[in-house]
Design a protein around this motif. Structure first.
Motif, mmCIF file in Angstrom:
data_model
loop_
_atom_site.group_PDB
_atom_site.id
_atom_site.type_symbol
_atom_site.label_atom_id
_atom_site.label_comp_id
_atom_site.label_asym_id
_atom_site.label_seq_id
_atom_site.Cartn_x
_atom_site.Cartn_y
_atom_site.Cartn_z
ATOM 1 N N GLY A 140 0.771 -1.169 0.142
ATOM 2 C CA GLY A 140 -0.120 0.251 0.379
ATOM 3 C C GLY A 140 1.037 1.170 -0.248
ATOM 4 N N CYS A 141 2.301 1.153 -0.267
ATOM 5 C CA CYS A 141 3.258 2.437 -0.272
ATOM 6 C C CYS A 141 2.328 2.949 -1.675
ATOM 7 C CB CYS A 141 4.460 1.822 -0.553
ATOM 8 S SG CYS A 141 5.214 0.907 0.779
ATOM 9 N N SER A 142 2.633 4.152 -1.248
ATOM 10 C CA SER A 142 2.261 5.347 -2.347
ATOM 11 C C SER A 142 2.976 5.595 -3.153
ATOM 12 C CB SER A 142 2.096 7.069 -1.468
ATOM 13 O OG SER A 142 3.011 7.703 -1.356
ATOM 14 N N THR A 143 2.811 6.376 -4.284
ATOM 15 C CA THR A 143 4.170 6.594 -5.206
ATOM 16 C C THR A 143 5.311 7.317 -4.752
ATOM 17 O OG1 THR A 143 2.594 6.481 -7.170
ATOM 18 C CG2 THR A 143 4.947 7.500 -7.803
ATOM 19 N N PHE A 144 5.265 8.675 -4.356
ATOM 20 C CA PHE A 144 6.360 9.284 -3.716
ATOM 21 C C PHE A 144 6.994 7.871 -2.551
ATOM 22 C CE2 PHE A 144 8.419 11.479 0.387
ATOM 23 C CZ PHE A 144 8.896 12.726 -0.695
ATOM 24 N N GLN A 145 6.158 7.144 -1.401
ATOM 25 C CA GLN A 145 6.786 7.017 -0.726
ATOM 26 C C GLN A 145 7.648 5.701 -1.209
ATOM 27 O OE1 GLN A 145 3.617 5.193 1.466
ATOM 28 N NE2 GLN A 145 4.709 6.265 3.232
ATOM 29 N N ILE A 146 7.937 5.023 -2.430
ATOM 30 C CA ILE A 146 8.588 3.978 -3.449
ATOM 31 C C ILE A 146 9.636 4.721 -4.016
ATOM 32 C CG2 ILE A 146 7.920 2.396 -5.267
ATOM 33 C CD1 ILE A 146 5.052 2.251 -4.871
ATOM 34 N N ILE A 147 9.068 5.810 -4.551
ATOM 35 C CA ILE A 147 10.736 6.702 -4.993
ATOM 36 C C ILE A 147 11.328 6.281 -4.017
ATOM 37 C CG2 ILE A 147 11.245 8.949 -5.890
ATOM 38 C CD1 ILE A 147 8.430 8.560 -8.159
ATOM 39 N N TRP A 148 11.009 7.192 -3.124
ATOM 40 C CA TRP A 148 11.912 8.271 -1.582
ATOM 41 C C TRP A 148 12.591 7.097 -1.151
ATOM 42 C CZ3 TRP A 148 14.640 11.933 -0.954
ATOM 43 C CH2 TRP A 148 14.952 12.531 0.194
ATOM 44 N N LYS A 149 11.731 5.531 -0.550
ATOM 45 C CA LYS A 149 12.033 4.804 0.190
ATOM 46 C C LYS A 149 12.656 3.863 -0.268
ATOM 47 C CE LYS A 149 9.449 6.681 3.784
ATOM 48 N NZ LYS A 149 7.977 6.183 5.437
ATOM 49 N N VAL A 150 12.559 2.793 -1.555
ATOM 50 C CA VAL A 150 12.772 2.077 -2.474
ATOM 51 C C VAL A 150 13.800 2.415 -3.242
ATOM 52 C CG1 VAL A 150 12.042 0.314 -2.876
ATOM 53 C CG2 VAL A 150 10.548 1.193 -1.695
ATOM 54 N N ILE A 151 13.235 2.984 -4.083
ATOM 55 C CA ILE A 151 14.406 2.978 -5.474
ATOM 56 C C ILE A 151 15.624 4.341 -5.307
ATOM 57 C CG2 ILE A 151 14.403 4.575 -8.095
ATOM 58 C CD1 ILE A 151 10.876 4.267 -8.280
ATOM 59 N N LEU A 152 14.884 5.373 -4.645
ATOM 60 C CA LEU A 152 16.403 6.055 -4.029
ATOM 61 C C LEU A 152 17.501 5.223 -3.434
ATOM 62 C CD1 LEU A 152 14.770 9.014 -3.945
ATOM 63 C CD2 LEU A 152 16.360 8.962 -6.051
ATOM 64 N N PRO A 153 16.967 4.600 -2.709
ATOM 65 C CA PRO A 153 17.896 3.785 -1.432
ATOM 66 C C PRO A 153 18.606 2.767 -2.505
ATOM 67 C CG PRO A 153 15.940 4.322 -0.099
ATOM 68 C CD PRO A 153 15.988 4.467 -1.627
ATOM 69 N N GLU A 154 17.772 2.096 -3.465
ATOM 70 C CA GLU A 154 18.329 0.923 -3.980
ATOM 71 C C GLU A 154 19.163 0.994 -4.756
ATOM 72 O OE1 GLU A 154 17.503 -2.747 -3.785
ATOM 73 O OE2 GLU A 154 17.216 -2.159 -1.491
ATOM 74 N N SER A 155 19.030 2.489 -5.109
ATOM 75 C CA SER A 155 19.898 3.108 -7.264
ATOM 76 C C SER A 155 20.808 3.861 -6.657
ATOM 77 C CB SER A 155 19.467 2.938 -8.162
ATOM 78 O OG SER A 155 18.241 4.556 -7.324
ATOM 79 N N LYS A 156 21.428 4.134 -5.019
ATOM 80 C CA LYS A 156 21.932 4.939 -4.192
ATOM 81 C C LYS A 156 23.989 4.443 -5.117
ATOM 82 C CE LYS A 156 23.470 5.000 -0.170
ATOM 83 N NZ LYS A 156 23.165 5.458 1.442
ATOM 84 N N PRO A 157 24.128 3.578 -4.972
ATOM 85 C CA PRO A 157 25.631 3.970 -5.764
ATOM 86 C C PRO A 157 25.651 4.193 -7.152
ATOM 87 C CG PRO A 157 24.948 1.698 -4.285
ATOM 88 C CD PRO A 157 23.485 2.377 -4.191
ATOM 89 N N SER A 158 24.519 2.976 -7.521
ATOM 90 C CA SER A 158 24.189 3.942 -9.671
ATOM 91 C C SER A 158 24.433 5.539 -9.645
ATOM 92 C CB SER A 158 23.306 2.831 -9.916
ATOM 93 O OG SER A 158 23.732 3.088 -11.442
ATOM 94 N N LEU A 159 23.261 5.372 -8.501
ATOM 95 C CA LEU A 159 22.888 7.392 -9.104
ATOM 96 C C LEU A 159 24.468 7.974 -8.597
ATOM 97 C CD1 LEU A 159 19.739 7.637 -6.821
ATOM 98 C CD2 LEU A 159 20.467 8.147 -9.300
ATOM 99 N N ILE A 160 25.127 7.187 -7.511
ATOM 100 C CA ILE A 160 27.089 8.098 -7.177
ATOM 101 C C ILE A 160 27.718 8.166 -7.955
ATOM 102 C CG2 ILE A 160 28.521 8.418 -5.715
ATOM 103 C CD1 ILE A 160 26.604 7.318 -3.101
ATOM 104 N N ALA A 161 27.210 6.482 -8.834
ATOM 105 C CA ALA A 161 28.898 6.907 -10.120
ATOM 106 C C ALA A 161 28.200 7.770 -10.866
ATOM 107 C CB ALA A 161 28.707 5.601 -10.536
ATOM 108 N N GLY A 162 26.793 8.095 -11.439
ATOM 109 C CA GLY A 162 25.651 8.504 -12.370
ATOM 110 C C GLY A 162 26.781 10.309 -12.052
ATOM 111 N N PHE A 163 26.970 10.452 -11.041
ATOM 112 C CA PHE A 163 26.942 11.519 -10.226
ATOM 113 C C PHE A 163 28.477 12.004 -11.091
ATOM 114 C CE2 PHE A 163 28.388 15.719 -8.457
ATOM 115 C CZ PHE A 163 27.805 16.233 -7.978
ATOM 116 N N ALA A 164 29.275 11.000 -10.870
ATOM 117 C CA ALA A 164 30.730 11.367 -10.720
ATOM 118 C C ALA A 164 30.652 11.411 -12.138
ATOM 119 C CB ALA A 164 31.601 10.094 -10.164
ATOM 120 N N THR A 165 30.434 10.614 -13.724
ATOM 121 C CA THR A 165 29.983 10.415 -14.570
ATOM 122 C C THR A 165 29.662 11.588 -15.357
ATOM 123 O OG1 THR A 165 29.967 7.552 -14.476
ATOM 124 C CG2 THR A 165 29.704 9.308 -16.930
ATOM 125 N N ALA A 166 28.799 12.200 -14.768
ATOM 126 C CA ALA A 166 28.511 13.563 -15.673
ATOM 127 C C ALA A 166 29.401 15.015 -15.003
ATOM 128 C CB ALA A 166 26.394 14.390 -14.108
#
Length: 243
Positions: A140-166
């Motif tokens: 029953g998680c909302s869209t915002f909760q899924i983004i904030w508590k699931v997607i962002l934490p799970e993809s954090k290593p890749s996002l950090i690597a992407g920041f360095a690439t950018a």
């Protein structure tokens, strides 16, 4: 060869050139940091929209909107940076009050980098296990909760690597901007090197840029590895076995 050696030696014997390179390095860094931060915020929002709003996403958006968004991103990504910067010079004049210099190069850098970051973010989000998203939806998680508590934490290593690439990509864009009055190390290489047939100045500018790339790529890689729960879990297990 003798001219190159004499020009190269003169750089380190000339206090004015030392401060010129130091100032150019600072201009390159601050413009790159600002452009990367803003571009990553915009790219993160676009990446969320591309992933969440797709047909099979957790919150599908209207198909025409998604098509327009994808087309705009693809057009901006495919446009050569120097051409894009020339087209954006009036916008720079409107936003920062000048079409020449380091500040004037920041808006074009943001516009050029944001679509690139959006695709990096989209790729990072697609690496998240679909089963984890479905489990969050079933709870029953909302869209915002899924983004904030699931997607962002799970993809954090890749996002950090992407920041360095950018960051590194924008650093390269900023150096190219110097050829049309963008400031920073690119301007130094053009004004004091290329226009005066001084290969030594261009070499020093390139070496500084390479050093900056190595520093920030190594830092990004290290932070990405530290934030990866899978790697830290494996390292802990190895330590426990060794004990």
């Amino acid at each position: 060869m003798d001219k190159f050696i004499s020009d190269f030696t003169a750089i380190f014997q000339n206090d004015k050139m030392f401060w010129t390179f130091l100032g150019g390095t600072w201009e390159t860094l601050y413009s790159t940091f600002i452009a990367t931060a803003v571009a990553y915020i915009l790219g993160l929002a676009l990446g969320i929209a591309l992933t969440v709003g797709e047909e099979n996403g957790i919150h599908p958006l209207p198909r025409p909107l998604m098509k327009v968004l994808n087309v705009v991103i693809n057009i901006l990504r495919s446009m050569p940076f120097l051409l894009l910067m020339i087209l954006c010079l009036p916008l720079s004049g409107l936003l920062v009050g000048t079409e020449i210099g380091t500040a004037a190069s920041i808006p074009p850098l943001i516009i050029a980098a944001a679509p690139f970051v959006a695709r990096l973010v989209e790729t990072s989000f697609r690496e998240v296990d679909r089963g984890v998203l479905e489990a969050a939806q079933s709870m029953g998680c909302s869209t915002f909760q899924i983004i904030w508590k699931v997607i962002l934490p799970e993809s954090k290593p890749s996002l950090i690597a992407g920041f360095a690439t950018a960051f590194i990509t924008i650093l390269g864009y900023g150096a190219m901007a110097g050829f049309i009055g963008g400031g920073g190390l690119g301007m130094i290489a053009t004004t004091y090197g290329y226009n005066r047939y001084n290969d030594a100045v261009m070499l020093v500018a390139v070496v500084i840029i390479v050093i900056l790339v190595q520093i920030f790529q190594s830092l990004g890689t290290r932070l990405s590895i530290r934030s990866d729960k899978r790697i830290t879990r494996i390292s802990r297990q190895k330590k426990n076995k060794s004990k």
